[in-house]
Design an enzyme around this catalytic site. Structure first.
Site, mmCIF file in Angstrom:
data_model
loop_
_atom_site.group_PDB
_atom_site.id
_atom_site.type_symbol
_atom_site.label_atom_id
_atom_site.label_comp_id
_atom_site.label_asym_id
_atom_site.label_seq_id
_atom_site.Cartn_x
_atom_site.Cartn_y
_atom_site.Cartn_z
ATOM 1 N N ILE A 16 -17.092 -4.788 1.041
ATOM 2 C CA ILE A 16 -18.003 -5.686 0.317
ATOM 3 C C ILE A 16 -19.162 -6.150 1.208
ATOM 4 C CG2 ILE A 16 -16.835 -7.923 0.726
ATOM 5 C CD1 ILE A 16 -18.397 -6.608 -2.572
ATOM 6 N N SER A 38 -16.547 -8.372 13.889
ATOM 7 C CA SER A 38 -15.586 -7.487 13.251
ATOM 8 C C SER A 38 -14.860 -6.734 14.353
ATOM 9 C CB SER A 38 -16.330 -6.510 12.315
ATOM 10 O OG SER A 38 -15.535 -6.096 11.253
ATOM 11 N N ARG A 39 -13.545 -6.568 14.204
ATOM 12 C CA ARG A 39 -12.760 -5.985 15.294
ATOM 13 C C ARG A 39 -13.081 -4.530 15.525
ATOM 14 N NH1 ARG A 39 -7.299 -7.126 12.330
ATOM 15 N NH2 ARG A 39 -8.601 -5.901 10.929
ATOM 16 N N LYS A 92 -14.593 -14.317 -2.582
ATOM 17 C CA LYS A 92 -13.481 -14.644 -3.467
ATOM 18 C C LYS A 92 -12.266 -13.805 -3.085
ATOM 19 C CE LYS A 92 -12.411 -11.606 -5.734
ATOM 20 N NZ LYS A 92 -12.118 -10.121 -5.891
ATOM 21 N N ASP A 170 -6.747 -9.513 -7.711
ATOM 22 C CA ASP A 170 -7.981 -9.437 -6.917
ATOM 23 C C ASP A 170 -9.172 -9.158 -7.845
ATOM 24 O OD1 ASP A 170 -9.404 -9.116 -4.143
ATOM 25 O OD2 ASP A 170 -9.953 -7.362 -5.322
HETATM 26 P P1 NAP Z 1 -12.102 -4.427 3.376
HETATM 27 O O1 NAP Z 1 -12.941 -3.237 3.023
HETATM 28 O O2 NAP Z 1 -10.700 -4.210 3.773
HETATM 29 O O3 NAP Z 1 -12.899 -5.211 4.521
HETATM 30 C C1 NAP Z 1 -12.428 -6.385 5.127
HETATM 31 C C2 NAP Z 1 -12.747 -6.336 6.612
HETATM 32 O O4 NAP Z 1 -12.210 -7.498 7.214
HETATM 33 C C3 NAP Z 1 -12.129 -5.147 7.307
HETATM 34 O O5 NAP Z 1 -13.020 -4.054 7.364
HETATM 35 C C4 NAP Z 1 -11.764 -5.691 8.689
HETATM 36 O O6 NAP Z 1 -12.787 -5.356 9.629
HETATM 37 C C5 NAP Z 1 -11.759 -7.211 8.536
HETATM 38 N N1 NAP Z 1 -10.413 -7.767 8.723
HETATM 39 C C6 NAP Z 1 -10.104 -8.864 9.465
HETATM 40 N N2 NAP Z 1 -8.814 -9.111 9.419
HETATM 41 C C7 NAP Z 1 -8.250 -8.163 8.657
HETATM 42 C C8 NAP Z 1 -6.917 -7.894 8.270
HETATM 43 N N3 NAP Z 1 -5.885 -8.668 8.643
HETATM 44 N N4 NAP Z 1 -6.710 -6.829 7.455
HETATM 45 C C9 NAP Z 1 -7.720 -6.033 7.059
HETATM 46 N N5 NAP Z 1 -9.018 -6.255 7.404
HETATM 47 C C10 NAP Z 1 -9.268 -7.311 8.204
HETATM 48 O O7 NAP Z 1 -12.065 -5.473 2.154
HETATM 49 P P2 NAP Z 1 -13.217 -5.754 1.078
HETATM 50 O O8 NAP Z 1 -12.992 -4.884 -0.101
HETATM 51 O O9 NAP Z 1 -14.538 -5.746 1.718
HETATM 52 O O10 NAP Z 1 -12.778 -7.219 0.616
HETATM 53 C C11 NAP Z 1 -12.966 -8.366 1.420
HETATM 54 C C12 NAP Z 1 -13.019 -9.583 0.524
HETATM 55 O O11 NAP Z 1 -14.110 -9.410 -0.391
HETATM 56 C C13 NAP Z 1 -11.761 -9.771 -0.329
HETATM 57 O O12 NAP Z 1 -11.443 -11.120 -0.474
HETATM 58 C C14 NAP Z 1 -12.165 -9.171 -1.675
HETATM 59 O O13 NAP Z 1 -11.463 -9.761 -2.771
HETATM 60 C C15 NAP Z 1 -13.638 -9.513 -1.722
HETATM 61 N N6 NAP Z 1 -14.407 -8.634 -2.607
HETATM 62 C C16 NAP Z 1 -14.282 -7.269 -2.523
HETATM 63 C C17 NAP Z 1 -14.993 -6.467 -3.408
HETATM 64 C C18 NAP Z 1 -14.917 -4.964 -3.381
HETATM 65 O O14 NAP Z 1 -15.464 -4.305 -4.292
HETATM 66 N N7 NAP Z 1 -14.312 -4.325 -2.403
HETATM 67 C C19 NAP Z 1 -15.825 -7.054 -4.377
HETATM 68 C C20 NAP Z 1 -15.973 -8.440 -4.382
HETATM 69 C C21 NAP Z 1 -15.254 -9.207 -3.499
HETATM 70 P P3 NAP Z 1 -12.369 -5.149 11.190
HETATM 71 O O15 NAP Z 1 -11.141 -4.282 11.174
HETATM 72 O O16 NAP Z 1 -13.563 -4.502 11.797
HETATM 73 O O17 NAP Z 1 -12.089 -6.532 11.706
#
Ligand code: NAP
Length: 312
Positions: A16, A38-39, A92, A170
């Site tokens: 996101i 970011s890690r 969110k 989610d």
């Molecule tokens: P994601 O692709 O998994 O990205 C989250 C990032 O957070 C990871 O790349 C990771 O980066 C970091 N992170 C830190 N601690 C973590 C852990 N314990 N486990 C996994 N990642 C961790 O997730 P996302 O889809 O972007 O979603 C993030 C948030 O945005 C959620 O709350 C989701 O509901 C919301 N959201 C997502 C979307 C969508 O379409 N994907 C839409 C609207 C809202 P590092 O490993 O580099 O630290």
């Protein structure tokens, strides 16, 4: 707009952050993208920190952070940023529990900074027109159909299946964020069933029955096993006609006649609002969608369904 752009950093450079936050920040002159914590990921020509603690210690110029990490663990990040006097935008859902947000609201107030718990779907084009239409309508029923393919939208995301990851809630909480905004009366859960894959800690589908104080039924069908056409529809039957918010709130029609269809401007809306809140010295936190999800876990009957594997 503030005299100088607000320097903002992304925390958690995942899907996101890349798809929406970075373009929205770059498209808003009130903000300047000033760093990434970011890690495992970084962006060329931008300061990089391995975690938020390192960023808060070494970058006093960064005034605001957007927390784009999974909900589990975000409370500690928000607490650290607010305690260090930074404005905080929460993706969110705002937290992995309801009660963890209260101390953050207090901390923002004590430190004179903004806490903004975002609900991106509330910035979809149809939401405010639907709210205005429904304000003086007699509502007979509401049917929400939110069915999508988890393998397409969340490939390989493990956190989403863990406790606090919410599973099908989610995306489902996006529908709840719209419905809690557009209906003129509050509503509450009366029964629910949650389908958990045998190998997962979060539900893959949910059926939720709510009612408002007058007994008007509000039904949600959430499913993550939908292949083919995806459904993000909110259908409201009223004495003024049948109002349909389609495509997650991007389109609006009345009795089948299109009223509007708009481009995706949700995250532009979020950052415009974040700038307003910072300028006004205010916070904005509405926990009602998260309360409904917590109620579903509390009242819902648990059904075990076949195990889920990421690869089909
Ligand atoms: P994601 O692709 O998994 O990205 C989250 C990032 O957070 C990871 O790349 C990771 O980066 C970091 N992170 C830190 N601690 C973590 C852990 N314990 N486990 C996994 N990642 C961790 O997730 P996302 O889809 O972007 O979603 C993030 C948030 O945005 C959620 O709350 C989701 O509901 C919301 N959201 C997502 C979307 C969508 O379409 N994907 C839409 C609207 C809202 P590092 O490993 O580099 O630290």
């Amino acid at each position: 707009m503030p005299a100088h752009p607000i320097s903002v950093a992304i925390v958690g450079l995942g899907k996101i952050a890349r798809d929406q936050h970075i373009p929205a920040i770059e498209g808003n002159p009130a903000f300047e993208l000033a760093g990434v914590a970011s890690r495992n990921a970084s962006l060329p020509s931008l300061r990089h920190f391995t975690d938020i603690g390192e960023m808060l210690r070494n970058a006093p110029d960064i005034a605001a952070v957007s927390l784009c990490t999974p909900p589990q663990g975000r409370q500690a990040q928000a607490r650290a940023a607010l305690a260090a006097g930074r404005h905080v935008l929460l993706e969110k859902p705002p937290g992995a529990t309801v009660a963890e947000i209260g101390p953050l609201i207090d901390l923002a107030r004590q430190n004179g900074v903004t806490l903004f718990a975002t609900w991106h779907s509330r910035f979809a084009a149809a939401v405010e027109p639907a709210r205005a239409f429904l304000a003086d309508a007699r509502i007979r029923s509401v049917q929400v159909t939110w069915k999508e393919d988890v393998r397409h939208w969340h490939p390989g995301q493990q956190w989403i299946w863990e406790p606090g990851g919410l599973g099908v809630f989610d995306p489902g909480i996006n529908a709840l964020s719209i419905v809690t905004r557009i209906l003129p009366q509050p509503f509450f859960l009366t029964q629910a069933s949650l389908s958990f894959p045998a190998n997962r800690a979060a539900p893959i589908a949910a059926e939720l029955d709510f009612a408002d104080g007058a007994g008007v039924p509000v039904r949600f069908d959430l499913d993550w096993r939908q292949t083919g056409p995806q459904s993000w529809d909110i259908d409201v039957d009223t004495d003024k006609g049948r109002l349909l918010l389609g495509e997650g709130g991007k389109t609006l029609s009345l009795d089948g006649q299109p009223l509007l269809a708009d481009e995706d401007a949700e995250y532009a809306g979020i950052y415009a609002r974040f700038a307003e809140l910072i300028e006004a010295g205010e916070s904005e936190v509405d926990l009602s969608p998260l309360v409904h999800v917590a109620d579903a876990f509390m009242l819902g009957r648990r059904i075990e369904v076949e195990p889920f594997e990421d690869a089909a």
